[in-house]
Motif scaffolding. Structure first.
Motif, PDB file in Angstrom:
ATOM      1  N   PHE A 116       0.843  -1.199   0.000  1.00 40.42           N
ATOM      2  CA  PHE A 116       0.000   0.000   0.000  1.00 40.42           C
ATOM      3  C   PHE A 116       0.875   1.245   0.000  1.00 40.42           C
ATOM      4  CE2 PHE A 116      -2.651  -3.364   1.546  1.00 40.42           C
ATOM      5  CZ  PHE A 116      -3.899  -3.076   1.019  1.00 40.42           C
ATOM      6  N   ARG A 123      -5.153   6.009  -0.135  1.00 36.87           N
ATOM      7  CA  ARG A 123      -4.255   4.868   0.027  1.00 36.87           C
ATOM      8  C   ARG A 123      -4.525   3.882  -1.103  1.00 36.87           C
ATOM      9  NH1 ARG A 123      -5.011   0.362   3.970  1.00 36.87           N
ATOM     10  NH2 ARG A 123      -2.976  -0.388   4.617  1.00 36.87           N
ATOM     11  N   GLN A 172      -8.457  -3.099  -3.369  1.00 31.74           N
ATOM     12  CA  GLN A 172      -8.267  -2.797  -1.951  1.00 31.74           C
ATOM     13  C   GLN A 172      -7.838  -1.351  -1.739  1.00 31.74           C
ATOM     14  OE1 GLN A 172      -6.263  -6.033   0.316  1.00 31.74           O
ATOM     15  NE2 GLN A 172      -6.022  -7.022  -1.659  1.00 31.74           N
ATOM     16  N   ALA A 251     -26.333  -7.469  -7.402  1.00 33.62           N
ATOM     17  CA  ALA A 251     -26.051  -7.590  -5.975  1.00 33.62           C
ATOM     18  C   ALA A 251     -25.924  -9.048  -5.546  1.00 33.62           C
ATOM     19  CB  ALA A 251     -27.135  -6.906  -5.158  1.00 33.62           C
ATOM     20  N   ARG A 280     -17.670  -9.695  -3.191  1.00 28.32           N
ATOM     21  CA  ARG A 280     -17.050  -9.202  -1.959  1.00 28.32           C
ATOM     22  C   ARG A 280     -16.561  -7.767  -2.150  1.00 28.32           C
ATOM     23  NH1 ARG A 280     -14.200 -13.638   1.792  1.00 28.32           N
ATOM     24  NH2 ARG A 280     -15.889 -15.140   1.749  1.00 28.32           N
ATOM     25  N   ARG A 283     -19.626  -5.328  -2.359  1.00 26.68           N
ATOM     26  CA  ARG A 283     -20.354  -5.092  -1.108  1.00 26.68           C
ATOM     27  C   ARG A 283     -19.696  -4.057  -0.209  1.00 26.68           C
ATOM     28  NH1 ARG A 283     -20.347 -11.281  -0.115  1.00 26.68           N
ATOM     29  NH2 ARG A 283     -22.196 -11.941  -1.259  1.00 26.68           N
ATOM     30  N   LEU A 284     -18.411  -3.755  -0.453  1.00 23.21           N
ATOM     31  CA  LEU A 284     -17.710  -2.820   0.431  1.00 23.21           C
ATOM     32  C   LEU A 284     -18.388  -1.456   0.397  1.00 23.21           C
ATOM     33  CD1 LEU A 284     -14.015  -3.662  -0.544  1.00 23.21           C
ATOM     34  CD2 LEU A 284     -15.149  -4.271   1.596  1.00 23.21           C
ATOM     35  N   ASP A 285     -18.465  -0.825   1.561  1.00 24.16           N
ATOM     36  CA  ASP A 285     -19.041   0.521   1.627  1.00 24.16           C
ATOM     37  C   ASP A 285     -18.301   1.432   0.657  1.00 24.16           C
ATOM     38  OD1 ASP A 285     -20.810  -0.214   3.543  1.00 24.16           O
ATOM     39  OD2 ASP A 285     -20.107   1.183   5.084  1.00 24.16           O
TER      40      ASP A 285
ATOM     41  N   MET B   1      -7.870  -3.811   3.614  1.00 24.02           N
ATOM     42  CA  MET B   1      -7.401  -5.067   3.036  1.00 24.02           C
ATOM     43  C   MET B   1      -7.877  -6.233   3.885  1.00 24.02           C
ATOM     44  SD  MET B   1      -3.375  -5.382   4.056  1.00 24.02           S
ATOM     45  CE  MET B   1      -3.223  -7.039   3.419  1.00 24.02           C
ATOM     46  N   GLU B  18     -20.093   0.250  12.859  1.00 21.44           N
ATOM     47  CA  GLU B  18     -21.438   0.826  12.806  1.00 21.44           C
ATOM     48  C   GLU B  18     -21.643   1.863  13.911  1.00 21.44           C
ATOM     49  OE1 GLU B  18     -23.857   0.255  10.095  1.00 21.44           O
ATOM     50  OE2 GLU B  18     -21.759  -0.023   9.606  1.00 21.44           O
ATOM     51  N   ARG B  21     -20.066   4.927  12.582  1.00 25.64           N
ATOM     52  CA  ARG B  21     -20.786   5.516  11.454  1.00 25.64           C
ATOM     53  C   ARG B  21     -22.077   6.199  11.892  1.00 25.64           C
ATOM     54  NH1 ARG B  21     -24.791   4.169   7.897  1.00 25.64           N
ATOM     55  NH2 ARG B  21     -25.365   2.450   9.261  1.00 25.64           N
ATOM     56  N   TYR B 162     -16.254 -13.901   7.774  1.00 26.25           N
ATOM     57  CA  TYR B 162     -16.561 -12.930   6.719  1.00 26.25           C
ATOM     58  C   TYR B 162     -18.055 -12.632   6.690  1.00 26.25           C
ATOM     59  CZ  TYR B 162     -17.484 -10.845   2.228  1.00 26.25           C
ATOM     60  OH  TYR B 162     -17.947  -9.988   1.254  1.00 26.25           O
ATOM     61  N   PRO B 194     -12.232  -8.323   5.109  1.00 27.89           N
ATOM     62  CA  PRO B 194     -11.730  -6.979   4.812  1.00 27.89           C
ATOM     63  C   PRO B 194     -11.826  -6.074   6.044  1.00 27.89           C
ATOM     64  CG  PRO B 194     -13.395  -7.668   3.199  1.00 27.89           C
ATOM     65  CD  PRO B 194     -13.413  -8.662   4.313  1.00 27.89           C
ATOM     66  N   GLU B 196     -12.536  -2.924   5.864  1.00 29.80           N
ATOM     67  CA  GLU B 196     -13.588  -1.950   5.630  1.00 29.80           C
ATOM     68  C   GLU B 196     -14.964  -2.509   6.005  1.00 29.80           C
ATOM     69  OE1 GLU B 196     -11.343  -3.071   3.133  1.00 29.80           O
ATOM     70  OE2 GLU B 196     -11.375  -1.585   1.521  1.00 29.80           O
ATOM     71  N   ALA B 197     -15.935  -1.604   6.066  1.00 28.29           N
ATOM     72  CA  ALA B 197     -17.314  -2.026   6.293  1.00 28.29           C
ATOM     73  C   ALA B 197     -17.909  -2.543   4.986  1.00 28.29           C
ATOM     74  CB  ALA B 197     -18.135  -0.844   6.801  1.00 28.29           C
ATOM     75  N   TYR B 198     -18.733  -3.577   5.104  1.00 24.41           N
ATOM     76  CA  TYR B 198     -19.470  -4.092   3.943  1.00 24.41           C
ATOM     77  C   TYR B 198     -20.727  -4.762   4.453  1.00 24.41           C
ATOM     78  CZ  TYR B 198     -17.249  -8.401   5.494  1.00 24.41           C
ATOM     79  OH  TYR B 198     -16.820  -9.458   6.270  1.00 24.41           O
ATOM     80  N   ALA B 199     -21.763  -4.750   3.650  1.00 19.23           N
ATOM     81  CA  ALA B 199     -23.024  -5.362   4.057  1.00 19.23           C
ATOM     82  C   ALA B 199     -23.368  -6.489   3.106  1.00 19.23           C
ATOM     83  CB  ALA B 199     -24.131  -4.314   4.059  1.00 19.23           C
ATOM     84  N   ILE B 200     -23.727  -7.648   3.657  1.00 17.83           N
ATOM     85  CA  ILE B 200     -24.180  -8.768   2.831  1.00 17.83           C
ATOM     86  C   ILE B 200     -25.702  -8.752   2.827  1.00 17.83           C
ATOM     87  CG2 ILE B 200     -24.232 -11.279   2.566  1.00 17.83           C
ATOM     88  CD1 ILE B 200     -21.548 -11.384   3.998  1.00 17.83           C
ATOM     89  N   PRO B 201     -26.328  -8.638   1.669  1.00 14.17           N
ATOM     90  CA  PRO B 201     -27.785  -8.552   1.647  1.00 14.17           C
ATOM     91  C   PRO B 201     -28.434  -9.807   2.223  1.00 14.17           C
ATOM     92  CG  PRO B 201     -26.876  -8.674  -0.596  1.00 14.17           C
ATOM     93  CD  PRO B 201     -25.724  -8.592   0.337  1.00 14.17           C
TER      94      PRO B 201
END
Lengths: 372, 339
Positions: A116, A123, A172, A251, A280, A283-285, B1, B18, B21, B162, B194, B196-201
């Motif tokens: 990175f 980043r 990433q 989605a 994957r 889905r990341l914000d 990452m 959350e 946020r 995950y 990861p 980072e934040a992520y949402a699985i539907p």
């Protein structure tokens, strides 16, 4: 002592995470003559299916890898040798072959790790391979990431120091999309080169990454030694806008798989894991917003609006255009857009991801282009 | 990452992200701040197994230690949700739902419906489920079917770190009450997650292994048992497709039906008791919707119709094993068919 006339065919390492692969079919039989670039054996990893191509010529003397069997990376799955090498020597070679373990292979052999770097665009993630005097930077397309180059980065590292980056909003890297669409990404690319003190590089751009690379070359002509544009955006208005819209909105696995299959001439290359990895990422914000902003910036009414052909005409650097003949995203006819200005090569049997589907041909073309 | 972390860390990270946020996110539960043997304010205990550890110091005042009265604080969480907060209530063991069932069954699950869609109840109730922890019959049940039965509730049960992170983030952002079931024997299970934040539907099953001969449907801990069985079956040249439902309500019928339409054979693995379970639900639905595709009767591999035994020997036999799954598959996919 290894006989120089005996060349192993080993389980390849495709991508940073690959540890093993499954032999799914032989395309050559023992006794067949092999030329460099011939497709020898089909291999499937949990990410993608691919073909092992001959790096050296000879006769396929042994097909050791059994179909539907999993082998570790670098395991001996076949032997290519000249016709006059005695059978006993081949047998001795096979008997004496030891698969290097991942630990013994060392960092270089184990493949690149993700690194990175902080840049003005946030980043950014990248991989680096090789130690050559020339530098190549590989720039992926819309929704892609540096692993789009998994069949290229190691092969090109023989000739140059190779970087592959994740553009902002992708892979990433930071998900905030710089202002200005494709031009913003071109600035981010130059910022990436600044951050890693890459003064001057050969840029290889795929799809939207081709337009990004061209705009970077226009903005900083002294820093780009050559351009290779693969299935590039920006050379004409036509584009499969349904693909872009489908990719942005999908989605679920069931929605995304048929969309991604359009990228390849052979849709069976799209594995469960490839789709899962894309989901994957999606889905990341921040990714949806980034992809929507970016597609909105380079498309209007289903056509490309960031056109770079005129910028190319003004550049005084060698340009190579490569296309898959069966590209269903951006028509291969665009390869002729730079008629006379660029060397163009349209590769049969490949779709939009031509650098994956016909990796050794594309690697050969890039290698020749940067040393020309 | 992405890096490898445990499911426990993944859940903690989802709460952390959350809470950062959205200031409306609060966490309630027993012993999440103080608790026996904890220095309290300086280093909160973080719940009975330490899942919320570290959050108290980061978000002072937003982790609420509750009295040992589930009926009170689950009710309070539901009320707070109806008034604009996004509470995540930790119920320790899903078995304790017995004392606060009215709040969930008659209140939270009904608000949206009875108030004509004008009320929303964005509450998450996290609780441990499942056997194998030597915690006896009152702390080991897989009560997922009980909540799946109730319209108005969403029911989630992740099988890995995950999914746990992405599903919990989705649960917190969701405007309906979510029962979030965490298998206690998966807390230490690690996966690539990861940062980072992520949402699985919700309502999207994962195909965790592809195969053409038989479809094995499961969720939670038994997904791993199903994968183990699939590995063994592959050696006999039977290719099993393994589907992890991830969410039981809503449920992803399309992925299940699509798979059974290809394989023609179904085995459902459910750690719950056999009657009126996820196993019976999935089997019945597939029989009704894809009868013509079936080449054999669906098989169900479940816990027996008994309380969870305290004897370790019996408890290990209680949860569906890879052996039992392999046997169920062999019954409907004999080796001869693979030729």
């Amino acid at each position: 002592m290894t006989d120089q006339r005996i060349k192993p065919v080993v389980m390849p390492k495709w991508g940073l995470a690959m540890e093993e692969g499954k032999v799914t079919g032989w395309l050559k039989r023992p006794g067949d003559r092999i030329a460099v670039g011939d497709e020898i054996v089909e291999v499937e990893t949990d990410k993608i299916a691919g073909v092992v191509e001959a790096s050296e010529a000879g006769v396929l003397r042994r097909a050791i890898g059994e179909v539907d069997t999993v082998y570790p990376v670098k395991a001996l799955i076949g032997v290519v040798a000249d016709a006059d090498v005695p059978e006993a020597e081949i047998d001795a070679y096979v008997a004496g072959y030891v698969t290097p373990s991942a630990d013994e292979a060392g960092e270089e052999e184990a493949g690149p790790t993700y690194e990175f770097v902080e840049t003005p665009a946030g980043r950014l993630c990248y991989a680096r391979r090789g130690e050559g005097a020339e530098t190549i930077v590989l720039v992926h397309g819309f929704g892609g990431d540096l692993d789009n180059w998994l069949f290229n980065i190691d092969a090109l590292a023989d000739k140059a120091t190779v970087y592959a980056l994740d553009l902002p909003g992708h892979g990433q890297s930071a998900k905030a999309m710089p202002e200005g669409g494709v031009e913003g990404l071109a600035r981010a690319l130059l910022g990436f080169m600044d951050a890693l003190s890459i003064e001057c590089a050969h840029l290889v751009g795929h799809s939207m990454g081709g337009a990004v690379s061209t705009l970077a070359a226009s903005a900083a002509p002294g820093r780009v030694r050559s351009l290779t544009l693969i299935g590039s955006a920006g050379l004409g208005e036509e584009i499969n806008a349904d693909y872009i819209a489908g990719f942005v909105s999908a989605a679920s696995r069931r929605e995304l798989k048929p969309v991604v299959e359009q990228l390849f001439a052979d849709p069976s290359l799209v594995s469960r894991q490839l789709v899962e990895d894309l989901l994957r990422y999606k889905r990341l914000d921040g990714v949806s917003a980034a992809l929507e902003a970016l597609s909105g910036a380079f498309l209007a009414h289903g056509r490309q609006k960031t056109l770079v052909a005129s910028s190319l005409a003004a550049l005084d650097i060698p340009v190579l255009v490569v296309w898959g003949a069966e590209d269903r995203i951006i028509p291969a006819a665009h390869a002729e857009a730079l008629n006379g200005r660029a060397k163009a090569e349209v590769i049969p049997g490949a779709g939009h991801m031509v650098q994956m589907e016909k990796a050794s041909r594309v690697n050969e073309l890039i290698g020749a282009h940067i040393t020309a | 990452m992405a890096r490898k972390i445990s499911m426990k860390q993944a859940i903690n990270e989802a709460l952390d992200l959350e809470m950062r946020r959205d200031p409306a996110v609060i966490v309630m539960g027993e012993d999440i701040v103080g608790g026996a043997g904890s220095p309290g304010e300086e280093d909160a205990w973080g719940g009975v197994l330490g899942v919320t550890k570290g959050l108290h110091a980061k978000y002072p005042g937003r982790l609420l230690d509750t009295p040992l009265s589930e009926s009170a604080y689950i009710g309070a969480a539901i009320g707070a949700a109806a008034c604009g907060m996004r509470p995540v209530a930790e119920l320790m063991f899903l078995d304790f739902m017995g004392v606060c069932f009215d709040q969930i069954l008659n209140q939270a699950a009904k608000f949206k419906y009875m108030f004509g869609g004008k009320a929303k109840t964005p509450v998450v109730i996290r609780a441990m489920v499942g056997a194998g922890f030597r915690a006896a019959a009152q702390h080991s049940q897989m009560l997922t079917p009980v909540f799946t039965h109730v319209p108005g509730l969403k029911v989630v049960c992740p099988s890995n770190a995950y999914d746990a992170k992405g599903l919990l983030i989705q649960a917190i952002r969701d405007d309906d009450p979510v029962i979030f079931c965490e298998h206690k024997n998966l807390y230490g299970h690690e996966a690539d997650v990861p940062e980072e934040a992520y949402a699985i539907p919700f309502g999207e099953a994962a195909v965790v292994r592809e195969g053409k001969d038989v479809t094995i449907v499961s969720y939670g801990l038994t997904v791993h048992r199903a994968l183990e069985a699939a590995e063994r079956l592959a050696k006999e040249r039977i290719e099993a497709e393994v589907i992890d439902l991830r969410t039981l309500s809503p449920i992803d019928w399309d992925t299940v039906l699509e798979s059974v339409e290809t394989t023609g054979r179904l085995v459902v693995v459910d750690e719950a008791n056999p009657r009126c379970s996820i196993a019976t639900d999935v089997s019945a639905h597939v029989v009704q919707e894809a009868f013509g595709a079936l080449k054999a009767a669906p098989q169900m591999v479940t816990a027996p119709h008994t309380p969870v035994p305290f004897s370790p020997v019996l408890e290990d036999l209680y949860i569906p094993t890879a052996d039992a799954i392999t046997a169920a598959v062999s019954k409907i996919a004999p080796r001869a068919m693979a030729a």
